[in-house]
Design a protein around this motif. Sequence first.
Motif, PDB file in Angstrom:
ATOM      1  N   SER A  34       0.951  -1.065   0.304  1.00 47.46           N
ATOM      2  CA  SER A  34       0.045   0.113   0.001  1.00 47.46           C
ATOM      3  C   SER A  34       0.681   1.206  -0.011  1.00 47.46           C
ATOM      4  O   SER A  34       0.444   2.449  -0.539  1.00 47.46           O
ATOM      5  N   ALA A  35       2.082   1.293   0.713  1.00 50.03           N
ATOM      6  CA  ALA A  35       3.045   2.338   0.666  1.00 50.03           C
ATOM      7  C   ALA A  35       3.368   2.698  -0.628  1.00 50.03           C
ATOM      8  O   ALA A  35       3.433   3.941  -0.992  1.00 50.03           O
ATOM      9  N   VAL A  36       3.730   1.689  -1.370  1.00 51.08           N
ATOM     10  CA  VAL A  36       4.098   1.931  -2.762  1.00 51.08           C
ATOM     11  C   VAL A  36       3.261   2.573  -3.466  1.00 51.08           C
ATOM     12  O   VAL A  36       3.640   3.485  -4.456  1.00 51.08           O
ATOM     13  N   ILE A  37       1.839   2.174  -3.419  1.00 50.89           N
ATOM     14  CA  ILE A  37       0.770   2.631  -4.286  1.00 50.89           C
ATOM     15  C   ILE A  37       0.602   3.960  -4.075  1.00 50.89           C
ATOM     16  O   ILE A  37       0.365   5.043  -4.937  1.00 50.89           O
ATOM     17  N   LEU A  38       0.583   4.438  -2.581  1.00 53.22           N
ATOM     18  CA  LEU A  38       0.414   5.736  -2.215  1.00 53.22           C
ATOM     19  C   LEU A  38       1.668   6.632  -2.684  1.00 53.22           C
ATOM     20  O   LEU A  38       1.445   7.952  -2.960  1.00 53.22           O
TER      21      LEU A  38
END
Length: 315
Positions: free
Chosen positions: A168-172
Motif C-alpha cells: 500500500s505504501a508503494v501505491i500511495l
Amino acid sequence: MAPGLWAVAAAALLLLLAGPVGASQGDKEPVYRDCVKQCSRTNCTGARLRGFQSTQPPYMALTGERMPYVCFWFIFNIYFNYVTYRQYWPFARFLCFEEPASALASLLNGLACLLMLLRYRSSVPRQSPMYHTITAFSLVSLNAWFWSTVFHTRDTYLTEKMDYFCASAVILYSIYLCCVRTLGLRRPGVSSMVGVLLILAFTSHVSYLTFVSFDYGYNMAANATIGMINLLWWLGWCWQNRRTLPYWWKCGVVVVLLHGLALLELLDFPPLFWVLDAHAVWHLSTVPVHFLFYSFLIDDSLHLLNTEKIGVKLE
C-alpha cells in the motif's frame, strides 16, 4: 524524510501493537480446526516436538515449520474442493519456501528494481529535479518486494501485514511521485500538501486493518481505487505532453500494463503442479515492466535537467 518513508515508518510502529487477523473460509472449517488442535496436541509438545526439531533441516529451522500446514493437504484430500486456507491455496513446498513461485517472482522484481535504480543513479546527475523523489520511491519499492519475498517464504501474521502494508505504501507513493512530476515542480506547496494527505490516508488505512478488521476485500478495494487515480492522472499527463515529450509513450505503456496485469490476480485458479498460481503469474509478469519504467524515468529526469539548465519552463 520523504513522505513514502514516513509511511513505512508509521507502518512499522503500528505493527508493534498489531492484533490477530481475520480467518479465511478454510480456517473456519470444523475438520480443519480439529486437525490443527490434534496436530498441536500430539506433535507440538514433549518428545514428538523434540524429535521433529532434531530431524528438521537447518533451512527449515531458520524460517520455522508450521505444524498446521500439513492440515491443508489433509482437508484438501478429504473434500477435494477449491477452498483456500489462510487465504491461499495449499502449495508444494520447496526447501523453506511455502509459495516458491511467488517468492521467486518477488525476488526477481526486487532485483530488477535494484538493478534499474543503480542504472538510474549512474545515468542521472543528482541535480536533476526528480532525482531524490525517484530514489526514495525506489527504496520504498525495494522494501515492499523484500517483504513480499519474506511473506511468500514464511507466512506469519507479521510477514503478512508487512507485505500488505508495504504494498500500500508503494501505491500511495506512486501518487506522490505523480504529483511531484506533474504539479510539484512548479508548485512545491501542492506536493507537500498531497504528501501530508497521503501520510494521513496511509496511517488511517493501516490503523483500520490493524485495530478494527483485517479485511482483505477492503484492502483490495482501497488499493484498486488509489491505483485507478494514479492510472488516470499519469495518462492525463501523457496525453497532455504527447507532442512535446518523445518518450511519453513509455509512461503510458507502463501504467496501463501495471494495472492490466493486476487483473491476473482475479483469476485465482488452482496452482499448476501446486506451484504456479495466479498471484505468482502476476508477479512474474511485472518483472520486465521495471526496465521500461526506469527507462522513462531516466529520459524524463535528463530532460528536466536540460530544460532547467537552459531556463525553459518545466512542463
